[in-house]
Design a protein around this motif. Structure first.
Motif, mmCIF file in Angstrom:
data_model
loop_
_atom_site.group_PDB
_atom_site.id
_atom_site.type_symbol
_atom_site.label_atom_id
_atom_site.label_comp_id
_atom_site.label_asym_id
_atom_site.label_seq_id
_atom_site.Cartn_x
_atom_site.Cartn_y
_atom_site.Cartn_z
ATOM 1 N N ASP A 29 -16.713 -2.795 99.408
ATOM 2 C CA ASP A 29 -18.089 -2.719 99.873
ATOM 3 C C ASP A 29 -18.611 -4.107 100.209
ATOM 4 O O ASP A 29 -19.194 -4.315 101.261
ATOM 5 N N LEU A 32 -16.778 -5.843 103.233
ATOM 6 C CA LEU A 32 -17.007 -5.237 104.543
ATOM 7 C C LEU A 32 -18.476 -5.124 104.912
ATOM 8 O O LEU A 32 -18.811 -4.693 106.002
ATOM 9 N N ARG A 33 -19.347 -5.518 104.005
ATOM 10 C CA ARG A 33 -20.781 -5.358 104.268
ATOM 11 C C ARG A 33 -21.238 -6.253 105.416
ATOM 12 O O ARG A 33 -21.062 -7.465 105.373
ATOM 13 N N PRO A 34 -21.819 -5.641 106.472
ATOM 14 C CA PRO A 34 -22.295 -6.439 107.602
ATOM 15 C C PRO A 34 -23.350 -7.450 107.152
ATOM 16 O O PRO A 34 -24.220 -7.121 106.353
ATOM 17 N N GLU A 39 -23.587 -6.574 113.544
ATOM 18 C CA GLU A 39 -22.440 -5.964 112.851
ATOM 19 C C GLU A 39 -22.824 -4.616 112.247
ATOM 20 O O GLU A 39 -21.967 -3.848 111.819
ATOM 21 N N TYR A 40 -24.124 -4.372 112.165
ATOM 22 C CA TYR A 40 -24.597 -3.111 111.583
ATOM 23 C C TYR A 40 -24.563 -2.056 112.687
ATOM 24 O O TYR A 40 -25.398 -2.039 113.589
ATOM 25 N N ILE A 41 -23.561 -1.210 112.628
ATOM 26 C CA ILE A 41 -23.290 -0.267 113.719
ATOM 27 C C ILE A 41 -24.156 0.990 113.591
ATOM 28 O O ILE A 41 -24.364 1.493 112.481
ATOM 29 N N ALA A 73 -25.935 8.752 99.870
ATOM 30 C CA ALA A 73 -25.203 7.571 99.413
ATOM 31 C C ALA A 73 -24.193 7.096 100.455
ATOM 32 O O ALA A 73 -23.584 7.911 101.149
ATOM 33 N N LEU A 75 -24.615 5.317 103.234
ATOM 34 C CA LEU A 75 -24.975 5.245 104.656
ATOM 35 C C LEU A 75 -25.474 3.868 105.078
ATOM 36 O O LEU A 75 -25.739 3.640 106.257
ATOM 37 N N GLY A 76 -25.657 2.960 104.130
ATOM 38 C CA GLY A 76 -26.038 1.607 104.546
ATOM 39 C C GLY A 76 -27.440 1.173 104.152
ATOM 40 O O GLY A 76 -28.007 0.281 104.790
ATOM 41 N N THR A 78 -28.452 -0.281 101.154
ATOM 42 C CA THR A 78 -28.407 -1.597 100.517
ATOM 43 C C THR A 78 -28.105 -2.676 101.562
ATOM 44 O O THR A 78 -28.735 -3.739 101.579
ATOM 45 N N ILE A 201 -16.921 1.550 113.102
ATOM 46 C CA ILE A 201 -16.942 0.963 111.755
ATOM 47 C C ILE A 201 -15.512 0.820 111.221
ATOM 48 O O ILE A 201 -15.136 -0.215 110.668
ATOM 49 N N ARG A 204 -13.851 -2.065 112.988
ATOM 50 C CA ARG A 204 -14.339 -3.348 112.472
ATOM 51 C C ARG A 204 -13.699 -3.651 111.110
ATOM 52 O O ARG A 204 -13.209 -4.746 110.871
ATOM 53 N N ASN A 233 -14.511 3.571 105.017
ATOM 54 C CA ASN A 233 -13.816 2.377 104.530
ATOM 55 C C ASN A 233 -12.836 2.702 103.421
ATOM 56 O O ASN A 233 -11.756 2.130 103.323
HETATM 57 N N1 LIG Z 1 -24.204 0.517 109.879
HETATM 58 C C1 LIG Z 1 -23.089 0.064 109.277
HETATM 59 N N2 LIG Z 1 -22.163 -0.610 109.983
HETATM 60 C C2 LIG Z 1 -21.028 -1.038 109.389
HETATM 61 N N3 LIG Z 1 -20.726 -0.845 108.086
HETATM 62 C C3 LIG Z 1 -21.626 -0.191 107.337
HETATM 63 C C4 LIG Z 1 -22.849 0.291 107.887
HETATM 64 N N4 LIG Z 1 -23.552 0.891 106.912
HETATM 65 C C5 LIG Z 1 -22.807 0.807 105.809
HETATM 66 N N5 LIG Z 1 -21.649 0.151 106.047
HETATM 67 C C6 LIG Z 1 -20.553 -0.056 105.087
HETATM 68 O O1 LIG Z 1 -20.650 0.928 104.080
HETATM 69 C C7 LIG Z 1 -20.755 0.328 102.795
HETATM 70 C C8 LIG Z 1 -21.797 1.090 101.991
HETATM 71 O O2 LIG Z 1 -23.086 0.765 102.455
HETATM 72 P P1 LIG Z 1 -24.333 0.603 101.460
HETATM 73 O O3 LIG Z 1 -25.349 -0.228 102.151
HETATM 74 O O4 LIG Z 1 -23.872 0.110 100.136
HETATM 75 O O5 LIG Z 1 -24.820 2.118 101.356
HETATM 76 P P2 LIG Z 1 -25.975 2.753 100.444
HETATM 77 O O6 LIG Z 1 -26.735 1.625 99.818
HETATM 78 O O7 LIG Z 1 -26.789 3.569 101.391
HETATM 79 O O8 LIG Z 1 -25.277 3.619 99.443
HETATM 80 C C9 LIG Z 1 -21.107 -1.136 103.061
HETATM 81 O O9 LIG Z 1 -20.446 -2.001 102.209
HETATM 82 C C10 LIG Z 1 -20.608 -1.401 104.451
HETATM 83 O O10 LIG Z 1 -19.298 -1.927 104.402
#
Ligand SMILES: Nc1ncnc2c1ncn2[C@@H]1O[C@H](COP(=O)(O)OP(=O)(O)O)[C@@H](O)[C@H]1O
Ligand SMILES: [Mg+2]
Length: 351
Positions: A29, A32-34, A39-41, A73, A75-76, A78, A201, A204, A233
């Motif tokens: 996580d 790979l976090r953008p 980078e946020y797709i 959960a 979906l991005g 955080t 994603i 990437r 991922n």
């Molecule tokens: N829009 C996005 N583009 C690319 N990777 C993403 C995107 N949204 C989430 N991710 C990937 O998914 C992982 C989980 O995202 P996170 O922000 O922790 O989700 P949440 O907080 O909604 O549970 C991140 O570490 C990231 O690698």
């Protein structure tokens, strides 16, 4: 069904289930976090809405409005909170609903904020009501009201707080109290990603991790990812493990090809729609024990020996998106598409 039936032969591979391996998943996580907007797709509407709010705040040199991010959960949410913080100057303090146990905990956090800092509260639906009471004036008027002392000598102390932006994230927006919900300047609702975005994603992530995967494999993994970046991922990592151990394609025989991708899903007992054994068990339980529904959530939770929250947060949202399950006031009902997917007859008839 078919995968479930073939389960026995898969037992030869001792590979982790998709829901396990939490530490490792946290590590991927963060790798790979953008860290930049481009980078946020996907989620274009949300990114656009945030752009406007953030640019306006920066222009006025004020703290941005409080923001609520809601959605299933992985979906991005955080990631988005960190991107907002980076955009606004970089300082973010994170906590979560259940971590704030006493009003004093929240008071300590709030009084230590530096001007225009971001306070990120994850799992906001689990903030306790007493804490919420402290949060309201803090959000609305940047005031902290504290009760000092006990009994007749108790008095209220009022402190001014620095300007700050609260970002709250929740998987269960409907559990947030109305007074709390109404204090956010904007609510961003994240939905499941389109297959094309999940493919981007995966590509990437493969590039960052140095994994070779062909187009077919990416397509197969994308379809099984439940429209969820975190799941995508995770599947990519498992497919790489598989290709390394059992052989794959490409010049050195470790690339993820069609065969390796399909075998990975089979090993994890994930079907082509992304359903895991627990999802299928939920559907077959309703069909077999409750005649397809409606069945109340508590009854279902008892029948599955599964926590109600897990059913509501993890399993149901995706099953509803697929049109496999309906939540009605009378309870949960399995829809015809699920019978077709599971190849189960409804009252003797193949749907
Ligand atoms: N829009 C996005 N583009 C690319 N990777 C993403 C995107 N949204 C989430 N991710 C990937 O998914 C992982 C989980 O995202 P996170 O922000 O922790 O989700 P949440 O907080 O909604 O549970 C991140 O570490 C990231 O690698
Ligand atoms: Mg999160």
């Amino acid at each position: 069904m078919s995968r479930e039936a073939k389960g026995g032969k898969n037992k030869a591979f001792l590979m982790p289930k998709p829901h396990s391996n939490q530490q490792e998943d946290r590590n991927i996580d963060s790798t790979l976090r953008p860290t930049a907007w481009d980078e946020y797709i996907g989620q274009e509407k949300i990114k656009h809405g945030l752009r406007v709010i953030l640019d306006a705040a920066k222009k006025r040199k004020e703290a941005a409005d409080h923001l609520l991010f809601s959605g299933p959960a992985g979906l991005g949410k955080t990631t988005l909170a960190y991107l907002v913080a980076r955009d606004l100057g970089g300082i973010i303090r994170t906590t979560s609903g259940p971590a704030i146990e006493k009003t004093g905990d929240l008071a300590a956090i709030l009084t230590n904020l530096t001007p225009n800092e971001i306070l990120f509260i994850d799992e906001a639906h689990r903030i306790n009501p007493m804490i919420e009471e402290v949060l309201y004036p803090a959000m609305e008027a940047r005031k902290l009201h504290l009760v000092v002392g006990k009994g007749p000598s108790a008095r209220t102390l009022s402190l001014d707080l620095p300007p700050f932006t609260l970002i709250a994230a929740t998987t269960r927006e409907n559990l947030l109290s109305q007074p709390l919900r109404s204090r956010f300047g904007a609510t961003m609702r994240l939905g499941y990603y389109e297959p094309a975005d999940i493919k981007k994603i995966l590509e990437r992530s493969a590039a960052i991790l140095g994994i070779a995967a062909d187009l077919d494999a990416v397509e197969i993994l994308a379809r099984a990812s439940r429209g969820t970046p975190r799941v995508a991922n995770r599947l990519l990592k498992r497919a790489r493990d598989f290709a390394e151990v059992h052989g794959g394609g490409g010049p050195d025989g470790t690339a993820i090809d069609r065969t390796a991708a399909l075998a990975t899903l089979e090993m994890l007992e994930i079907d082509e729609a992304g359903l895991e054994p627990s999802d299928r068990r939920l559907l077959t339980t309703i069909i077999e024990k409750f005649n397809g529904g409606p069945v109340g959530i508590n009854t279902l939770s008892a029948a599955l020996a599964e926590d109600r929250g897990v059913i509501e947060d993890i399993y149901e949202p995706y099953l509803m998106t697929l049109g496999f399950l309906q939540r009605s006031s009378a309870g949960r009902v399995v829809l015809p598409a699920a019978y077709r997917h599971l190849k189960i007859k409804d009252r003797g008839e193949l749907l």
